[in-house]
Design a protein around this motif. Structure first.
Motif, PDB file in Angstrom:
ATOM      1  N   ARG A 141       1.292  -5.248   9.535  1.00 40.65           N
ATOM      2  CA  ARG A 141       0.116  -4.369   9.430  1.00 40.65           C
ATOM      3  C   ARG A 141      -0.995  -4.793  10.375  1.00 40.65           C
ATOM      4  O   ARG A 141      -1.783  -3.960  10.828  1.00 40.65           O
ATOM      5  CB  ARG A 141      -0.401  -4.337   8.002  1.00 40.65           C
ATOM      6  N   ILE A 146       1.195   3.431   2.167  1.00 43.41           N
ATOM      7  CA  ILE A 146       1.831   3.610   3.468  1.00 43.41           C
ATOM      8  C   ILE A 146       3.154   2.853   3.550  1.00 43.41           C
ATOM      9  O   ILE A 146       3.994   3.143   4.408  1.00 43.41           O
ATOM     10  CB  ILE A 146       0.868   3.156   4.590  1.00 43.41           C
ATOM     11  N   HIS A 148       0.380  -3.146  13.521  1.00 42.80           N
ATOM     12  CA  HIS A 148       0.737  -1.724  13.393  1.00 42.80           C
ATOM     13  C   HIS A 148       0.011  -1.129  12.186  1.00 42.80           C
ATOM     14  O   HIS A 148       0.646  -0.685  11.221  1.00 42.80           O
ATOM     15  CB  HIS A 148       2.248  -1.567  13.220  1.00 42.80           C
ATOM     16  N   PRO A 149      -1.308  -1.092  12.211  1.00 39.56           N
ATOM     17  CA  PRO A 149      -2.070  -0.739  11.004  1.00 39.56           C
ATOM     18  C   PRO A 149      -1.837   0.670  10.487  1.00 39.56           C
ATOM     19  O   PRO A 149      -1.983   0.905   9.288  1.00 39.56           O
ATOM     20  CB  PRO A 149      -3.528  -0.937  11.434  1.00 39.56           C
ATOM     21  N   GLU A 150      -1.466   1.613  11.352  1.00 39.82           N
ATOM     22  CA  GLU A 150      -1.328   3.003  10.924  1.00 39.82           C
ATOM     23  C   GLU A 150       0.120   3.485  10.924  1.00 39.82           C
ATOM     24  O   GLU A 150       0.382   4.670  10.672  1.00 39.82           O
ATOM     25  CB  GLU A 150      -2.159   3.923  11.837  1.00 39.82           C
ATOM     26  N   GLN A 151       1.063   2.603  11.199  1.00 35.94           N
ATOM     27  CA  GLN A 151       2.457   3.025  11.357  1.00 35.94           C
ATOM     28  C   GLN A 151       3.058   3.474  10.030  1.00 35.94           C
ATOM     29  O   GLN A 151       3.118   2.701   9.074  1.00 35.94           O
ATOM     30  CB  GLN A 151       3.291   1.887  11.943  1.00 35.94           C
ATOM     31  N   THR A 152       3.494   4.719   9.974  1.00 35.90           N
ATOM     32  CA  THR A 152       4.164   5.235   8.789  1.00 35.90           C
ATOM     33  C   THR A 152       5.679   5.197   8.981  1.00 35.90           C
ATOM     34  O   THR A 152       6.172   5.034  10.104  1.00 35.90           O
ATOM     35  CB  THR A 152       3.721   6.678   8.501  1.00 35.90           C
ATOM     36  N   GLN A 205       0.837  -1.190   0.000  1.00 34.88           N
ATOM     37  CA  GLN A 205       0.000   0.000   0.000  1.00 34.88           C
ATOM     38  C   GLN A 205       0.878   1.250   0.000  1.00 34.88           C
ATOM     39  O   GLN A 205       2.084   1.179   0.242  1.00 34.88           O
ATOM     40  CB  GLN A 205      -0.911   0.011   1.239  1.00 34.88           C
TER      41      GLN A 205
END
Length: 255
Positions: free
Chosen positions: A187, A152, A190-194, A150
């Motif tokens: 993911r 990200i 850590h679904p939102e980790q950039t 994705q």
């Protein structure tokens, strides 16, 4: 159980840097390597208490995988059972009573996507292979899967949409893998980790600037989700253009 995966981009080179220090510090149950770039007999690994399994490419100095494990498997398979895909040493599978461990070095689509068509053939064949395993018992798949799934998962998605590793075709194949009953462990936790990457170009100070890609994965059968405890990246560990990645699962070897 602790699982480590690392594309070492030439094991002999990283052995002269920090490989043994990293290896000893992790003290992993399974330590999986991609892009070893070796032939049989070209290196002697002094790994006490570990069983060693190697798959070599026919082409010298190219590709190759290895798994070092504290736990002797019931059975070991090299490749995916299709001659056209098993010349480059890309897959090793270890079978245990309760699960399979698979390490994979997915073919790169290369500059100008000159190997994209082959990559698509590989993806279909490899998914079929993984699904055959998963029908028997859960699968823990790791390695350099050569795709940032994705936006990200890479620093500059807009400028890379037609480049190897971030084409629509490659990303869709990874989506299809997950839709077949697997999860991307990092993911999942850590679904939102950039800014979480596992590979950086050697050019343009990419690593210093963290202009990277997350293309190394632990992917597990969905039914192992309750056993997933940790999923980590270790960008501070140098020696390769990739960093080691980790998954920890609460698993028993035997029923």
């Amino acid at each position: 159980m602790k699982f480590i995966s690392w594309n070492v981009n030439g094991l002999r080179a990283v052995m002269k840097k920090n490989f043994m220090e990293v290896f000893d510090a992790f003290d992993a149950d399974f330590f999986c390597l991609q892009e070893t770039k070796l032939q049989a007999g070209q290196i002697d690994m002094p790994l006490k208490a570990y069983h060693q399994y190697w798959n070599y490419a026919e082409k010298k100095g190219y590709s190759g995988t290895a798994i070092f494990t504290k736990h002797e498997p019931q059975h070991v398979t090299y490749g995916i059972g299709q001659a056209e895909h098993d010349q480059e040493g890309r897959v090793i599978t270890l079978e245990y009573p309760n699960f399979f461990v698979v390490t994979c070095y997915t073919p790169n689509s290369q500059n100008e996507l000159k190997r994209l068509d082959y990559r698509m053939e590989w993806e279909d064949a490899f998914l079929s292979y993984i699904n055959q395993l998963d029908a028997q018992k859960p699968v823990i798949l790791c390695g350099d899967l050569n795709v940032a799934h994705q936006e990200i998962d890479l620093k500059n998605p807009k400028t890379n949409q037609k480049n190897a590793g971030f084409t629509i075709e490659e990303r869709q194949k990874f989506t299809t893998l997950l839709e077949n009953g697997y999860i991307d462990t990092y993911r999942a936790l850590h679904p939102e980790q950039t800014g979480a990457y596992s590979w950086w170009s050697y050019r343009f100070n990419a690593r210093k600037n963290n202009a990277g890609w997350r293309i190394d994965y632990f992917v597990i059968s969905e039914r192992l989700r309750p056993q997933l405890q940790e999923a980590n990246l270790y960008p501070q560990l140098l020696g390769s253009d990739h960093c080691p990645i980790e998954a920890t699962l609460d698993l028993e070897l035997n029923p």
